[in-house]
Design an enzyme around this catalytic site. Structure first.
Site, PDB file in Angstrom:
ATOM      1  N   LYS A  23       0.492 -28.566 -21.751  1.00 51.60           N
ATOM      2  CA  LYS A  23       1.355 -27.674 -21.190  1.00 51.60           C
ATOM      3  C   LYS A  23       0.746 -27.404 -19.663  1.00 51.60           C
ATOM      4  O   LYS A  23      -0.336 -27.772 -19.260  1.00 51.60           O
ATOM      5  CB  LYS A  23       1.372 -26.200 -21.758  1.00 51.60           C
ATOM      6  CG  LYS A  23       2.082 -26.390 -23.141  1.00 51.60           C
ATOM      7  CD  LYS A  23       3.438 -27.098 -23.141  1.00 51.60           C
ATOM      8  CE  LYS A  23       4.403 -26.552 -24.331  1.00 51.60           C
ATOM      9  NZ  LYS A  23       4.173 -27.525 -25.523  1.00 51.60           N
TER      10      LYS A  23
HETATM   11  C1  LIG Z   1       4.608 -26.608 -26.812  1.00 52.77           C
HETATM   12  C2  LIG Z   1       5.891 -25.876 -27.227  1.00 52.77           C
HETATM   13  C3  LIG Z   1       5.913 -24.955 -28.452  1.00 52.77           C
HETATM   14  C4  LIG Z   1       4.697 -24.534 -29.093  1.00 52.77           C
HETATM   15  O1  LIG Z   1       3.700 -24.685 -28.644  1.00 52.77           O
HETATM   16  P1  LIG Z   1       2.148 -25.107 -29.510  1.00 52.77           P
HETATM   17  O2  LIG Z   1       1.161 -24.443 -28.559  1.00 52.77           O
HETATM   18  O3  LIG Z   1       2.000 -26.568 -29.347  1.00 52.77           O
HETATM   19  O4  LIG Z   1       2.215 -24.407 -30.767  1.00 52.77           O
HETATM   20  C5  LIG Z   1       7.005 -23.978 -28.642  1.00 52.77           C
HETATM   21  N1  LIG Z   1       8.132 -24.310 -27.857  1.00 52.77           N
HETATM   22  C6  LIG Z   1       8.282 -25.354 -26.905  1.00 52.77           C
HETATM   23  C7  LIG Z   1       9.521 -25.562 -26.484  1.00 52.77           C
HETATM   24  C8  LIG Z   1       7.181 -26.085 -26.715  1.00 52.77           C
HETATM   25  O5  LIG Z   1       7.378 -27.260 -25.762  1.00 52.77           O
END
Ligand SMILES: *Cc1c(COP(=O)(O)O)cnc(C)c1O
Length: 399
Positions: free
Chosen positions: A186
């Protein structure tokens, strides 16, 4: 897109401060931690950076969504309207609280179609959950109006759009609650982590307890805390929070690089008249982690993907239509309701119906869409070269 590309001295310093005291947990051990409270500090930094009143860190973005839904009172018997294009975590969180995910079409914003949301409302609808995919936002004014009219909750899954804004407000701070993910890929990362942001003190207090076994955090020590409701362990560790603390201070740098690269790449792609771009409800608010673009037909789009692959330059160009994680078409486990534990009857019935549900509108958008992710490390020459190679591949396929 990913903050891990800028990992360095700052992250090491923050983590070492935690390692020096050895207090890796975010609660308690007040004397031994020598005033170091990385999770608390990161929550304050999040509020300052994004303008939320309250922030509760969690162990992941998925945990943040689960926490937000629980704190908003979403559970058995409730329906949550969400888009057919997202990451699997969005429906996982809905299922984990016992609610029913109602998947509906997207539009050319690549996010929830307000018309599809309207058409999906039933007496059981409790919440609308837009997902701000690939760095940019849903039409929040339209969705807010629908929620107000039907007395529904608005929960923003902003996990992929850290730093994006809508009409001057940070994505994730506009609905009743919103979430970010700080997983490894992210915009800013803690390795693993997430946050729920809200402007409601009551929702925040529930998130605080829910993520720590229901502790009210009012006792003189953990053993003296009361448990006003059932919670779970979705805590972030001090080590993870320390990484995030270094990363959040670099966010402005990340966003500036993304915006500049995005403008250059989009400019190069626009030289092809057949290329069109994702619609963006507030162009100034795009976090610019991706350039998402369309070709006129599925055949041409698949041709370009094949050409990029043949040239060994597909990396970073995502064709979500064929992807197993992000689009309903290949979520066979969901559509067959394949779970390890028993789903409730409402969930099971709704999931099995997805298998035959008509997603023609979304298919027609997704099968022509390519998202090019932006690296923070590209030089000006590399950006130009990448753009020109994609353009050459498009021209070759179009003929
Ligand atoms: C990455 C992501 C999540 C969840 O994140 P994690 O930290 O990997 O559990 C939820 N929604 C979207 C759209 C994402 O891209």
């Amino acid at each position: 897109m990913p903050g891990f590309e800028f990992f360095g001295e700052e992250e090491r310093k923050e983590v070492n401060e935690v390692l020096e005291t050895g207090i890796l947990m975010r609660y308690g051990f007040d004397a031994a931690r020598k005033g170091r409270w990385k999770a608390k500090e990161l929550e304050q930094e999040i509020n300052k950076t994004f303008g939320s009143k309250y922030a509760q860190l969690t162990s992941s973005g998925t945990a943040a969504l689960t926490t937000a839904m629980s704190a908003l009172g979403i559970g058995y018997g409730d329906e949550v309207i969400m888009p057919a294009f997202t990451f699997v975590a969005s429906f996982e969180a809905v299922l984990s609280v016992g609610a029913v995910p109602v998947l509906v079409d997207i539009d050319r914003t690549l996010t929830l179609s307000p018309a599809a949301v309207r058409a999906a409302i039933t007496p059981k609808t409790k919440c609308v959950m837009p997902v701000h995919m690939c760095g940019s936002m849903a039409d929040l004014d339209a969705l807010k109006a629908i929620c107000a009219e039907h007395k529904l909750l608005l929960l923003e899954d902003a996990c992929q759009s850290i730093g994006g804004t809508y009409k001057g407000k940070s994505l994730g701070t506009i609905g009743d609650a919103g979430t970010f993910s700080f997983d490894f890929v992210k915009t800013i990362t803690c390795a693993e982590g997430g946050v729920v942001m809200t402007n409601s003190e009551a929702v925040y207090t529930m998130c605080d307890g829910f993520t720590d076994h229901g502790h009210d955090h009012l006792g003189v020590d953990r053993g003296a805390d009361l448990h006003p409701f059932i919670g779970y362990n979705y805590r972030i560790s001090e080590l993870h929070a320390a990484v995030g603390l270094a990363q959040i201070k670099k966010l402005d740098t990340f966003l500036a690089i993304q915006k500049k690269t995005h403008a250059t790449l989009k400019g190069i792609l626009s030289t092809v008249p057949e290329v069109s771009f994702r619609e963006i409800p507030d162009e100034n608010g795009d976090s610019c982690s991706f350039v998402s673009w369309f070709l006129p037909t599925e055949e041409l789009t698949k041709g370009v993907i094949a050409e990029l692959k043949a040239q060994g330059i597909l990396g970073g160009n995502f064709y979500w239509f064929d992807n197993n994680w992000h689009y309903i078409r290949k979520w066979h486990h969901l559509k067959k309701a394949t779970a390890l534990n028993a789903l409730n009857d409402l969930q099971k019935e709704a999931l099995l119906k997805l298998d035959t549900h008509d997603f023609a509108v979304s298919n027609a958008i997704m099968n022509c869409c390519i998202s090019t992710s932006i690296s923070l490390l590209w030089t000006d020459e590399q950006i130009k070269e990448k753009g020109e190679k994609i353009v050459a591949a498009i021209r070759k396929v179009i003929g």
